[in-house]
Design an enzyme around this catalytic site. Structure first.
Site, short mmCIF file in Angstrom:
data_model
loop_
_atom_site.label_atom_id
_atom_site.label_comp_id
_atom_site.label_asym_id
_atom_site.label_seq_id
_atom_site.Cartn_x
_atom_site.Cartn_y
_atom_site.Cartn_z
N ARG A 1 -10.43 3.75 10.44
CA ARG A 1 -10.95 2.74 9.51
C ARG A 1 -10.49 1.36 9.99
O ARG A 1 -9.36 1.20 10.47
CB ARG A 1 -10.49 3.04 8.08
CG ARG A 1 -8.96 3.11 7.87
CD ARG A 1 -8.35 1.74 7.59
NE ARG A 1 -6.94 1.75 7.37
CZ ARG A 1 -6.04 1.36 8.26
NH1 ARG A 1 -6.41 1.00 9.48
NH2 ARG A 1 -4.76 1.33 7.94
N HIS B 1 -9.65 7.71 7.87
CA HIS B 1 -9.87 7.94 9.31
C HIS B 1 -10.57 9.29 9.47
O HIS B 1 -10.41 10.17 8.62
CB HIS B 1 -8.55 8.07 10.06
CG HIS B 1 -7.62 6.91 9.97
ND1 HIS B 1 -7.92 5.65 10.43
CD2 HIS B 1 -6.34 6.82 9.49
CE1 HIS B 1 -6.88 4.85 10.25
NE2 HIS B 1 -5.92 5.52 9.67
N THR C 1 0.83 -1.22 0.00
CA THR C 1 0.00 0.00 0.00
C THR C 1 0.86 1.26 0.00
O THR C 1 0.68 2.16 -0.83
CB THR C 1 -0.92 -0.01 1.24
OG1 THR C 1 -1.66 -1.23 1.23
CG2 THR C 1 -1.86 1.17 1.25
N ILE C 2 1.79 1.35 0.93
CA ILE C 2 2.62 2.55 1.03
C ILE C 2 3.76 2.51 0.00
O ILE C 2 4.01 3.49 -0.70
CB ILE C 2 3.20 2.68 2.46
CG1 ILE C 2 2.06 2.75 3.51
CG2 ILE C 2 4.12 3.90 2.56
CD1 ILE C 2 1.12 3.92 3.39
N CYS D 1 0.06 7.46 9.61
CA CYS D 1 -0.93 8.32 8.96
C CYS D 1 -1.62 9.24 9.97
O CYS D 1 -1.77 10.44 9.74
CB CYS D 1 -1.96 7.47 8.23
SG CYS D 1 -2.58 6.06 9.19
N1 NAP Z 1 -1.70 1.23 5.05
C1 NAP Z 1 -1.75 2.21 5.89
O1 NAP Z 1 -2.83 2.68 6.20
C2 NAP Z 1 -0.52 2.81 6.48
C3 NAP Z 1 -0.48 4.15 6.74
C4 NAP Z 1 0.69 4.73 7.27
C5 NAP Z 1 1.75 3.93 7.59
N2 NAP Z 1 1.66 2.59 7.35
C6 NAP Z 1 2.83 1.78 7.71
O2 NAP Z 1 3.56 1.50 6.54
C7 NAP Z 1 4.17 0.21 6.64
C8 NAP Z 1 3.71 -0.63 5.48
O3 NAP Z 1 2.32 -0.74 5.54
P1 NAP Z 1 1.44 -1.11 4.26
O4 NAP Z 1 0.06 -0.78 4.60
O5 NAP Z 1 2.05 -0.57 3.03
O6 NAP Z 1 1.61 -2.70 4.28
P2 NAP Z 1 1.26 -3.69 3.09
O7 NAP Z 1 0.23 -3.12 2.20
O8 NAP Z 1 1.02 -5.01 3.73
O9 NAP Z 1 2.61 -3.72 2.27
C9 NAP Z 1 3.78 -4.24 2.77
C10 NAP Z 1 4.46 -5.00 1.67
O10 NAP Z 1 5.71 -5.48 2.11
C11 NAP Z 1 5.93 -6.76 1.52
N3 NAP Z 1 6.79 -7.53 2.39
C12 NAP Z 1 6.48 -8.35 3.40
N4 NAP Z 1 7.58 -8.82 4.02
C13 NAP Z 1 8.63 -8.26 3.36
C14 NAP Z 1 10.04 -8.36 3.48
N5 NAP Z 1 10.60 -9.11 4.42
N6 NAP Z 1 10.80 -7.66 2.62
C15 NAP Z 1 10.27 -6.90 1.65
N7 NAP Z 1 8.92 -6.79 1.47
C16 NAP Z 1 8.12 -7.45 2.32
C17 NAP Z 1 4.55 -7.36 1.36
O11 NAP Z 1 4.42 -7.97 0.10
P3 NAP Z 1 4.92 -9.40 -0.27
O12 NAP Z 1 5.05 -10.23 0.97
O13 NAP Z 1 3.85 -9.84 -1.19
O14 NAP Z 1 6.19 -9.12 -0.93
C18 NAP Z 1 3.62 -6.17 1.25
O15 NAP Z 1 3.18 -5.92 -0.06
C19 NAP Z 1 3.77 -0.31 8.03
O16 NAP Z 1 4.75 0.07 8.97
C20 NAP Z 1 2.49 0.44 8.31
O17 NAP Z 1 2.20 0.54 9.68
C21 NAP Z 1 0.58 2.01 6.77
#
Ligand code: NAP
Length: 340
Positions: free
Chosen positions: A168, A220, A11-12, A140
């Site tokens: 959310r 949110h 996502t990010i 966020c």
């Molecule tokens: N989504 C939000 O609302 C939001 C907002 C602000 C901050 N954040 C923060 O941003 C960070 C990422 O969140 P996200 O929402 O983007 O998560 P996400 O959508 O689950 O994306 C994370 C990605 O990292 C990959 N991944 C997993 N293990 C990995 C590894 N060891 N090495 C490299 N890639 C790996 C996963 O894909 P594959 O396993 O398929 O490769 C996944 O696509 C978190 O710290 C979260 O708290 C999220």
């Protein structure tokens, strides 16, 4: 050109990759993933070199017909800075790899403040992170609160912030998250972690936060009360917030009644992925009762941290001033085009 690696393309990560590529002073070296799913397909379609995050899983990419550019180690080595956008907790596990390569890394808000040298918000503390090895771009919600607190604090002084965060349940693609049909005080004990997290940006700020989770995926919503040290008119506060680069004060005439309409507006404006990078503050909600300011704001959890990551890249390397970085980021992303 600053060479940027993106470890974690979800996502990010995918949003940061596009935003970095749009910058005149940056280039994306590549992105790393653990497996060949639809997001790997998106990376390839968008022309990003794909690196394997986990050695043993490399054959899976070949089986899916996806060509790899190398291992994540090589990506880190070839980068001036890495944006780690892996799931919460994985960023901390990756910290040693970044240190071994002597490559500064930006972790995300899901990581604990203890694992990094500093926490970052472009509006509030851009100048404090230069030269750090590990910087955390705050979550966020913390980003949304920090963008609001910074100008209020500078102009009026703040005695106390009280915020209730209606969060959310999950992002649109997070099928396993909830609640599906409930309203959860979350956490049920006070304060929620968000207040202490805002204190990583404003250490002296008096702030209490409460959290709930609701069956929604779009954004949110924050219900905010700030006791100021002076007593400005509501119109004055409104003008102050409207003047900020990354806060959008929603005019009444738009008829925006909730997050759905905000997302629709962003989609109609041609924003990529219908992203809403700025805080959206309902203009008519900005009210003053004595020194107490009240307002509602909506925060797009998937995208408000994206421009912050871009600025954090310049801030950690010390390549430009805050004002120049923010202006460049916003122009390159289209964030300087107001939603209305
Ligand atoms: N989504 C939000 O609302 C939001 C907002 C602000 C901050 N954040 C923060 O941003 C960070 C990422 O969140 P996200 O929402 O983007 O998560 P996400 O959508 O689950 O994306 C994370 C990605 O990292 C990959 N991944 C997993 N293990 C990995 C590894 N060891 N090495 C490299 N890639 C790996 C996963 O894909 P594959 O396993 O398929 O490769 C996944 O696509 C978190 O710290 C979260 O708290 C999220």
């Amino acid at each position: 050109m600053i060479r940027v690696g993106i470890n974690g393309y979800g996502t990010i990560g995918k949003r940061v990759a596009d935003a970095v590529r749009a910058q005149p002073d940056m280039a994306v070296v590549g992105v790393a993933k653990t497996r060949p799913n639809h997001e790997a397909q998106t990376a390839i379609r968008n022309g990003f070199d794909l690196y394997a995050a986990i050695e043993e899983r490399k054959p899976r990419f070949g089986e899916a017909g996806i060509k790899l550019a190398g291992d994540v180690d090589e990506l880190v080595d070839a980068s001036d800075v890495v944006v780690d956008a892996c799931p919460s907790g994985v960023g901390a596990q990756n910290a040693d790899m970044y240190r071994e390569h002597d490559t500064p890394a930006l972790l995300q808000g899901g990581e604990s403040a203890d694992v990094v040298d500093s926490s970052f918000n472009a509006r509030a503390n851009y100048d404090t992170v230069e030269g750090d090895d590990l910087v955390r771009v705050v979550s966020c919600n913390t980003t949304g609160l920090s963008r609001l607190v910074a100008p209020l604090r500078e102009r009026y002084g703040i005695e106390k912030v009280r915020a209730t965060l209606v969060r959310r349940g999950g992002d649109p693609a997070q099928t396993g998250r909830g609640p599906i049909n409930d309203i959860l005080p979350n956490p049920v004990s006070l304060p929620s972690h968000h207040g202490p997290d805002v204190n990583t940006i404003f250490p002296e700020l008096a702030i209490d936060t409460l959290g709930l989770k609701v069956p929604a995926t779009l954004m949110h919503t924050h219900s905010v009360n700030v006791t100021l040290e002076s007593e400005p008119a509501a119109a004055e506060v409104r003008a102050l917030l409207a003047d900020e680069r990354r806060t959008f004060v929603i005019p009444e005439w738009l008829g925006i009644d909730g997050a759905g309409a905000i997302k629709e507006l962003a989609q109609d404006a041609g924003r990529p992925r219908a992203d809403v990078w700025e805080n959206c503050i309902w203009g008519e909600s900005i009210s003053m009762e004595g020194r107490d300011l009240y307002l509602f704001q909506a925060i797009h959890q998937e995208s408000d941290v994206v421009p912050e990551n871009v600025d954090a890249i310049r801030a950690v390397l010390g390549t430009t001033s805050q004002a120049e970085s923010v202006a460049t980021t916003d122009e390159a992303m289209g964030l300087d085009e107001p939603l209305a």
